[in-house]
Design a protein around this motif. Structure first.
Motif, PDB file in Angstrom:
ATOM      1  N   ARG A  57     -18.107   3.228  -6.675  1.00 49.95           N
ATOM      2  CA  ARG A  57     -17.718   3.094  -8.079  1.00 49.95           C
ATOM      3  C   ARG A  57     -17.049   1.742  -8.322  1.00 49.95           C
ATOM      4  O   ARG A  57     -17.328   1.062  -9.319  1.00 49.95           O
ATOM      5  N   ALA A  58     -16.166   1.341  -7.418  1.00 49.27           N
ATOM      6  CA  ALA A  58     -15.479   0.053  -7.563  1.00 49.27           C
ATOM      7  C   ALA A  58     -16.469  -1.101  -7.527  1.00 49.27           C
ATOM      8  O   ALA A  58     -16.339  -2.078  -8.277  1.00 49.27           O
ATOM      9  N   SER A  59     -17.494  -0.985  -6.676  1.00 48.86           N
ATOM     10  CA  SER A  59     -18.502  -2.034  -6.583  1.00 48.86           C
ATOM     11  C   SER A  59     -19.263  -2.185  -7.892  1.00 48.86           C
ATOM     12  O   SER A  59     -19.513  -3.303  -8.359  1.00 48.86           O
ATOM     13  N   LEU A  60     -19.623  -1.059  -8.516  1.00 47.47           N
ATOM     14  CA  LEU A  60     -20.328  -1.116  -9.800  1.00 47.47           C
ATOM     15  C   LEU A  60     -19.416  -1.633 -10.910  1.00 47.47           C
ATOM     16  O   LEU A  60     -19.815  -2.454 -11.731  1.00 47.47           O
ATOM     17  N   LEU A  61     -18.188  -1.157 -10.935  1.00 47.22           N
ATOM     18  CA  LEU A  61     -17.259  -1.567 -11.982  1.00 47.22           C
ATOM     19  C   LEU A  61     -16.976  -3.062 -11.938  1.00 47.22           C
ATOM     20  O   LEU A  61     -16.746  -3.693 -12.974  1.00 47.22           O
ATOM     21  N   ALA A  62     -17.031  -3.633 -10.742  1.00 47.04           N
ATOM     22  CA  ALA A  62     -16.780  -5.066 -10.600  1.00 47.04           C
ATOM     23  C   ALA A  62     -17.892  -5.897 -11.225  1.00 47.04           C
ATOM     24  O   ALA A  62     -17.692  -7.080 -11.542  1.00 47.04           O
ATOM     25  N   ARG A  63     -19.070  -5.291 -11.400  1.00 47.94           N
ATOM     26  CA  ARG A  63     -20.212  -6.026 -11.947  1.00 47.94           C
ATOM     27  C   ARG A  63     -20.516  -5.670 -13.394  1.00 47.94           C
ATOM     28  O   ARG A  63     -21.434  -6.227 -13.994  1.00 47.94           O
ATOM     29  N   LEU A  64     -19.773  -4.728 -13.939  1.00 45.85           N
ATOM     30  CA  LEU A  64     -20.026  -4.282 -15.308  1.00 45.85           C
ATOM     31  C   LEU A  64     -18.806  -4.546 -16.188  1.00 45.85           C
ATOM     32  O   LEU A  64     -17.670  -4.480 -15.711  1.00 45.85           O
ATOM     33  N   PRO A  65     -19.036  -4.802 -17.474  1.00 49.60           N
ATOM     34  CA  PRO A  65     -17.895  -4.968 -18.382  1.00 49.60           C
ATOM     35  C   PRO A  65     -17.220  -3.620 -18.630  1.00 49.60           C
ATOM     36  O   PRO A  65     -17.880  -2.585 -18.663  1.00 49.60           O
ATOM     37  N   HIS A  66     -15.926  -3.631 -18.819  1.00 49.96           N
ATOM     38  CA  HIS A  66     -15.207  -2.383 -19.070  1.00 49.96           C
ATOM     39  C   HIS A  66     -15.290  -1.971 -20.532  1.00 49.96           C
ATOM     40  O   HIS A  66     -14.650  -0.997 -20.942  1.00 49.96           O
ATOM     41  N   THR A  67     -16.088  -2.703 -21.295  1.00 48.22           N
ATOM     42  CA  THR A  67     -16.262  -2.392 -22.717  1.00 48.22           C
ATOM     43  C   THR A  67     -17.468  -1.500 -22.980  1.00 48.22           C
ATOM     44  O   THR A  67     -17.795  -1.224 -24.136  1.00 48.22           O
ATOM     45  N   ILE A  68     -18.152  -1.053 -21.926  1.00 50.93           N
ATOM     46  CA  ILE A  68     -19.321  -0.189 -22.112  1.00 50.93           C
ATOM     47  C   ILE A  68     -18.882   1.162 -22.669  1.00 50.93           C
ATOM     48  O   ILE A  68     -18.016   1.825 -22.103  1.00 50.93           O
ATOM     49  N   ARG A  69     -19.496   1.562 -23.770  1.00 55.35           N
ATOM     50  CA  ARG A  69     -19.156   2.842 -24.393  1.00 55.35           C
ATOM     51  C   ARG A  69     -20.370   3.764 -24.530  1.00 55.35           C
ATOM     52  O   ARG A  69     -20.217   4.942 -24.841  1.00 55.35           O
ATOM     53  N   HIS A  70     -21.578   3.232 -24.337  1.00 54.78           N
ATOM     54  CA  HIS A  70     -22.790   4.043 -24.424  1.00 54.78           C
ATOM     55  C   HIS A  70     -23.529   3.996 -23.095  1.00 54.78           C
ATOM     56  O   HIS A  70     -23.691   2.910 -22.518  1.00 54.78           O
ATOM     57  N   LEU A  71     -23.965   5.138 -22.621  1.00 52.01           N
ATOM     58  CA  LEU A  71     -24.663   5.234 -21.340  1.00 52.01           C
ATOM     59  C   LEU A  71     -25.950   6.024 -21.515  1.00 52.01           C
ATOM     60  O   LEU A  71     -25.938   7.143 -22.045  1.00 52.01           O
ATOM     61  N   VAL A  72     -27.062   5.432 -21.089  1.00 51.01           N
ATOM     62  CA  VAL A  72     -28.369   6.103 -21.123  1.00 51.01           C
ATOM     63  C   VAL A  72     -28.896   6.165 -19.697  1.00 51.01           C
ATOM     64  O   VAL A  72     -28.925   5.145 -18.997  1.00 51.01           O
ATOM     65  N   VAL A  73     -29.303   7.336 -19.254  1.00 49.51           N
ATOM     66  CA  VAL A  73     -29.792   7.528 -17.890  1.00 49.51           C
ATOM     67  C   VAL A  73     -31.256   7.946 -17.934  1.00 49.51           C
ATOM     68  O   VAL A  73     -31.591   9.018 -18.444  1.00 49.51           O
ATOM     69  N   CYS A  74     -32.137   7.077 -17.417  1.00 49.26           N
ATOM     70  CA  CYS A  74     -33.586   7.335 -17.370  1.00 49.26           C
ATOM     71  C   CYS A  74     -34.055   7.143 -15.928  1.00 49.26           C
ATOM     72  O   CYS A  74     -34.538   6.067 -15.582  1.00 49.26           O
ATOM     73  N   VAL A  75     -33.900   8.138 -15.095  1.00 47.29           N
ATOM     74  CA  VAL A  75     -34.292   7.997 -13.689  1.00 47.29           C
ATOM     75  C   VAL A  75     -35.397   8.989 -13.349  1.00 47.29           C
ATOM     76  O   VAL A  75     -35.531  10.031 -13.992  1.00 47.29           O
ATOM     77  N   ALA A  76     -36.180   8.644 -12.347  1.00 44.29           N
ATOM     78  CA  ALA A  76     -37.255   9.517 -11.868  1.00 44.29           C
ATOM     79  C   ALA A  76     -37.565   9.131 -10.428  1.00 44.29           C
ATOM     80  O   ALA A  76     -37.337   7.987 -10.023  1.00 44.29           O
TER      81      ALA A  76
END
Length: 296
Positions: A57-76
């Motif tokens: 989680r820390a690794s991802l958070l370090a590469r993403l802005p903390h201003t993200i408020r919308h999340l879309v998950v499209c995996v297969a």
């Protein structure tokens, strides 16, 4: 407008990212390969499933802005990567953890109407009982429960069960014209750009304190034999009268559902598909429909 993260920027996720960017959002895309993002978006390499651990989680958070408020998950699952259906609950678990860490306020998780797994031609809706009998349905079911549990009074979570995705680059005409699907089978379709609009629509819905599930189809089930006849102009050999649900129904091949999906709940929530049925979609893909001459 706020930042949005699209997990799985593939055939569906990429146009979702484009649509959100065009609506004024700052859009980030997340994939294991870090594949190039659509124009106007920013790509990040990372595995959403690793967000369940503090280090991941820390690794991802370090590469993403903390201003993200919308999340879309499209995996297969990807056969080229050797994925199994276990990717669904793993991604949902990771997405829930990341949504919490970022303070996301709106989540849309794209699932599948294959979760109903009916083979008798019956109509199903969001209240239909899910009874997993195979690994795929169990994985879809587990992933949805994990994602819905992430809903709070401040975070809206919507599970969008899409059916029969098709559109540019994914054309079902050849297999129907060849009679690859028995003519009596009911088929349900979602034009890709209509699913994109449904995702944007759900992202804008307010939180209710509990997650919600919507079916996403054109709400016009069609028998496979009718599609074959429309494309070829010839009646299907094993055609049955299109009126009776489940007429002549029996076991179908593994993984092939025979069911009629209702999208009434999503329609009642204010969404409308631009492509009303598979015939209109096939015409958009450039197909003539000799079996439906004179039918709009």
């Amino acid at each position: 407008m706020t930042d949005a993260l699209v997990v799985g920027p593939g055939w569906l996720g990429s146009p979702v990212a484009v649509a959100l960017a065009e609506a004024g959002h700052q859009v980030w895309t997340l994939s294991r390969s870090g594949s190039a993002a659509p124009a106007g978006c920013t790509a990040v390499a990372g595995d959403i499933a690793l967000a369940v651990t503090r280090e991941g989680r820390a690794s991802l958070l370090a590469r993403l802005p903390h201003t993200i408020r919308h999340l879309v998950v499209c995996v297969a699952p990807s056969s080229s990567r050797g994925d199994s259906y276990a990717i669904y609950p793993a991604a949902a678990r990771g997405a829930a953890a990341l949504a919490e860490a970022l303070g996301v306020t709106s989540v849309v998780y794209v699932s599948s109407t294959g979760i109903y797994d009916r083979q008798d031609g019956s109509e199903v809706n969001e209240h239909t009982l899910i009874e997993p009998t195979n690994d795929r349905v169990q994985a879809l079911f587990d992933a949805e429960r994990l994602m819905l549990a992430a809903a709070t009074a401040c975070r809206a979570v919507h599970v969008l069960r899409a059916a029969g995705l098709y559109g540019p680059g994914r054309d079902p005409a050849a297999r129907f014209a060849a009679g690859a699907t028995p003519s009596r089978i009911w088929c349900n379709f979602s034009w890709r750009d209509d699913v994109v609009s449904a995702i944007a629509h759900c992202l804008a819905l307010p939180p209710s304190g509990a997650g919600a599930v919507f079916n996403c189809t054109d709400n016009t089930p069609v028998r496979a034999g009718d599609i074959a006849q429309a494309l070829t102009g010839r009646p299907a050999d094993d055609a049955v009268t299109a009126g009776a649900a489940g007429a002549g129904a029996g076991p179908v091949r593994a993984g092939r559902s025979n069911q009629r999906i209702s999208s009434a709940a999503l329609l009642n929530a204010g969404w409308r598909p631009e492509v009303p049925d598979v015939y209109a979609g096939l015409r958009r893909l450039g197909h003539a429909l000799p079996g439906r001459d004179g039918v709009s």
